[in-house]
Design a protein around this motif. Structure first.
Motif, short mmCIF file in Angstrom:
data_model
loop_
_atom_site.label_atom_id
_atom_site.label_comp_id
_atom_site.label_asym_id
_atom_site.label_seq_id
_atom_site.Cartn_x
_atom_site.Cartn_y
_atom_site.Cartn_z
N TYR A 65 0.76 -1.00 0.20
CA TYR A 65 -0.13 -0.01 0.17
C TYR A 65 0.79 1.13 -0.33
O TYR A 65 0.50 2.31 0.77
N LEU A 116 -6.32 2.04 6.32
CA LEU A 116 -7.26 2.06 5.04
C LEU A 116 -8.51 3.39 4.68
O LEU A 116 -8.53 3.31 6.16
N GLU A 175 -12.43 0.82 1.17
CA GLU A 175 -11.17 0.03 0.40
C GLU A 175 -11.30 -1.51 1.45
O GLU A 175 -10.58 -2.92 1.25
#
Length: 141
Positions: free
Chosen positions: A43, A80, A84
């Motif tokens: 990420y 997140l 998501e």
């Protein structure tokens, strides 16, 4: 405030299984690698799995009580966006993931209310994925 990417290196006693887990379960892209380690784009952060004999925390997970759940320590993860997080929870459920703590909302109605879930990688490293409806609650007291 712009966040800088972090670098986290973790031990894995089964490099091929961990490589499949991070690549296939989460769809993380690989970066550099060598015979004993693999970089992943976690990420936007750099996660490196390093081949290493099993550690005591991987063999016998310690927990601390948090909001009526036994949270594994140590653990790492990512915050997140809510949608998501929901999509990831659905994806993991679809893969029949064995959660340590099932996806749920903790601290409901309190400062720091958050969606969270915990799972272990194939080598016993604990991961937490969380989200806030209001990210300003990240450090709320």
């Amino acid at each position: 405030m712009a966040l800088s990417p972090f670098h986290l290196a973790i031990p894995v006693h089964d490099l091929p299984a961990a490589r499949r887990f991070y690549g296939e379960t989460f769809g993380l892209s690989e970066g550099r690698s060598a015979e004993q380690w693999v970089d992943f784009d976690f990420y936007g952060h750099q996660l490196v799995i390093h081949e290493h004999p099993k550690t005591p925390s991987q063999d016998d997970v310690h927990t601390n009580a948090v909001d009526c759940h036994d949270v594994p320590v140590p653990h790492f993860g990512i915050v997140l966006e809510w949608a998501e997080w929901e999509a990831l929870a659905e994806r993991l459920r679809g893969l029949d993931t064995n959660f340590v703590i099932e996806p749920h909302v903790r601290f409901k109605g309190q400062p720091g209310e958050q969606a969270t879930m915990f799972l272990l990688d194939p080598c016993g490293n604990a991961l937490e994925f969380k989200a806030f409806q209001d990210r300003g609650q990240l450090f709320a007291k």
